[in-house]
Design a protein around this motif. Structure first.
Motif, short mmCIF file in Angstrom:
data_model
loop_
_atom_site.label_atom_id
_atom_site.label_comp_id
_atom_site.label_asym_id
_atom_site.label_seq_id
_atom_site.Cartn_x
_atom_site.Cartn_y
_atom_site.Cartn_z
N ASP A 131 -20.63 -39.11 -26.19
CA ASP A 131 -21.53 -39.13 -25.03
C ASP A 131 -21.82 -40.56 -24.57
OD1 ASP A 131 -21.83 -36.36 -24.75
OD2 ASP A 131 -23.38 -36.30 -26.29
N ASP B 80 -19.03 -37.91 -12.42
CA ASP B 80 -19.96 -36.94 -11.85
C ASP B 80 -21.09 -36.60 -12.82
OD1 ASP B 80 -18.47 -36.88 -9.55
OD2 ASP B 80 -17.39 -35.03 -10.05
N ARG B 81 -20.84 -36.80 -14.12
CA ARG B 81 -21.87 -36.57 -15.14
C ARG B 81 -22.78 -37.78 -15.31
NH1 ARG B 81 -18.42 -34.36 -20.16
NH2 ARG B 81 -19.99 -35.64 -21.23
#
Length: 526
Positions: free
Chosen positions: A432, A462-463
């Motif tokens: 992450d 996009d995240r």
């Protein structure tokens, strides 16, 4: 559009007898039928392009030709007579030289020692290094690189210079057929042009070249005929470059019509958002100076420039693999300690390096361990790793990225280039990370896997991930990035939105270098 007429090409006459014929070649490994009846015919004096997606069987086929693998079935003819290439020496004795994508040089030896390795210049049992040095210098000058010293240690050279040494070794063997596996992957545009001229000189003297590349533009420039592999089989062979449409070649390779399609850019990046990555006046002595830029959440920043411009060194310094001699790097406002990879990873920075096999992967380890490498603490229980949880987490990432095959206990070295790259990306997805640094993410990756990697990069943006991409392919930088920094001679010479630039403009900037940049105005790349 057809592939076009190769500039300066001179296809071998259709009536000329084949120099090499491979018929029905089969090669099996445990659980894998890598080659399933491959046919290939190469004529003297031609450039025969071998195409196919990663995993199609190209690498296995050239290892059979090089004597590194023995076929389980099939026949090889050389000058019309059956031959057995029992080992690499047998192939070399026939005049077959191979330049592998992953260079097989000995880093502790000199350039000249590598060029003549196994064929040392000697008289009465006494080696003659001076003669070897002179001969190596002549070969390197022929390749357009007289600046590479024969006495230099190969491990101290850049990747591009090492490629030239490997090519010099092939030329030194008086080869009749030279196999080149992605030879341009680490070369800049000028070096590629010189490579093509060397190839034309070779074929003009009757030498055959088997040329492997994922860059279809190169095939147009240098190729004569094409053979396409898919899933270990020959799906087309002997196609003339000038008469074969690009779309047809791509369809043969993939089984479907696909092009270098970039995913649509997401919503406009909020210019008021706090940057995730801030680089201010970053210096690395001898490599680059005064580099400043910011990357905000959801933004893809591209670095365009020639090999040796400092692009990769900038990424490595941000990541802490090199210690800056000046300037600062901040992630989410937190200043990073220079030269400390662990601190960068802890802050949320991930790097997919250019040389993924030597720098990004543990080739002898299974896929799952390569994926979980940066998150092992998550799977520790009482001082021991929970193997089941580790493998399941890796399996989830592998399935989400359509890794093929999804067998996470398989050694990562057995995967194709595109799938190895997915393993590196999966590692940082599992972590992450906030900032992802990608150095040549599609180097040696086929057109199908390229599109998947492009889509993955955009999905990460996009995240909210901040992505920085380095690529030698300017269309890739322009198609994938939101903003582009043009790097030349260790400095940022221009910064602009990707849709404000075109390939010609970027090439003009990188070729003119910092002098042009001073006129254009560097400014801050925020």
């Amino acid at each position: 559009m057809t592939l076009g007429t190769p500039a300066g090409a001179h296809p071998a006459p259709a009536t000329s007898a084949p120099l090499l014929e491979m018929h029905g070649i089969v090669k099996q490994f445990p659980g894998v039928r890598a080659l399933d009846g491959v046919d290939l015919e190469v004529r003297a004096g031609e450039v025969h392009c071998l195409l196919g997606q990663n995993g199609a069987g190209k690498s296995t086929l050239i290892k059979v030709l090089a004597g590194a693998h023995q076929p389980d079935e099939g026949q090889i003819l050389w000058d019309g007579a059956p031959v057995t290439l029992g080992d690499p020496q047998a192939a070399m004795s026939r005049g077959i030289a191979t330049i592998y994508q992953e260079l097989d040089l000995v880093s502790g030896l000199t350039v000249a020692d590598n060029v003549f390795l196994g064929r040392e210049r000697s008289r009465l049992g006494i080696t003659r290094p001076a003669q070897a040095n002179r001969a190596a210098a002549e070969l390197l000058a022929r390749l357009g690189h007289p600046e590479i010293r024969p006495t230099a240690e190969v491990g101290s050279l850049s990747a591009a210079s090492q490629q030239m040494v490997s090519m010099a070794r092939a030329l030194s063997q008086d080869a009749r057929l030279i196999v080149m596996d992605e030879p341009s992957a680490v070369l800049d545009s000028e070096e590629v042009d010189h490579l093509f001229q060397v190839i034309r000189d070779l074929t003009a003297s009757g030498v055959a070249v088997v040329y492997i590349s994922h860059r279809l533009e190169e095939i147009r420039q240098v190729g004569d005929r094409i053979t396409v592999l898919k899933d270990g089989r020959t799906v087309a062979t002997g196609l003339p470059v000038r008469d074969t449409p690009t779309r047809e070649v791509i369809t043969l390779m993939t089984g479907r019509t696909i092009e270098y399609v970039f995913p649509p850019r997401g919503a406009a990046v909020d210019p008021q958002a706090e940057p995730l990555l801030e680089v201010t006046d970053l210096d690395l002595a001898g490599e680059f100076t005064g580099v400043s830029f910011t990357v905000r959440p959801g933004e893809v920043l591209g670095l365009a420039g020639l090999v040796g411009s400092g692009r990769s060194e900038i990424l490595e310094t941000v990541y802490g693999a090199r210690k800056a001699t000046g300037g600062t790097v901040r992630v989410a406002g937190r200043k990073l300690r220079g030269g400390d990879v662990a601190a960068a990873v802890s802050a949320g920075v991930g790097l997919a390096p250019e040389e993924r096999k030597s720098q990004g992967l543990l080739l002898g380890e299974p896929i799952y361990r390569n994926i979980t490498l940066s998150t092992l603490g998550r799977f520790a229980r009482g001082g021991f790793l929970s193997g089941g949880a580790e493998k399941q987490a890796a399996r989830d990432q592998a399935e989400s990225l359509d890794l093929r095959p999804v067998d996470v206990e398989r050694e990562v070295r057995t995967l194709s280039g595109g799938n190895q790259q997915k393993v590196v990306l999966a590692r940082w997805l599992l972590r992450d990370c906030k900032v992802l640094l990608l150095d040549e993410p599609t180097r040696g990756v086929d057109v199908g896997a390229r599109s998947e990697i492009y889509a993955l990069v955009r999905a990460l943006a996009d995240r909210g991930v901040a992505v920085v991409v380095v690529s030698s392919e300017i269309p890739e930088v322009l198609g994938l990035a939101d903003r582009v920094l043009v790097v030349a001679d260790g400095a940022v010479v221009a910064a602009a939105a990707a849709d404000e630039l075109d390939e010609h403009r970027v090439l003009d900037l990188v070729m003119q270098g910092t002098a042009h940049g001073a006129a254009a105005g560097q400014g801050d790349a925020a």
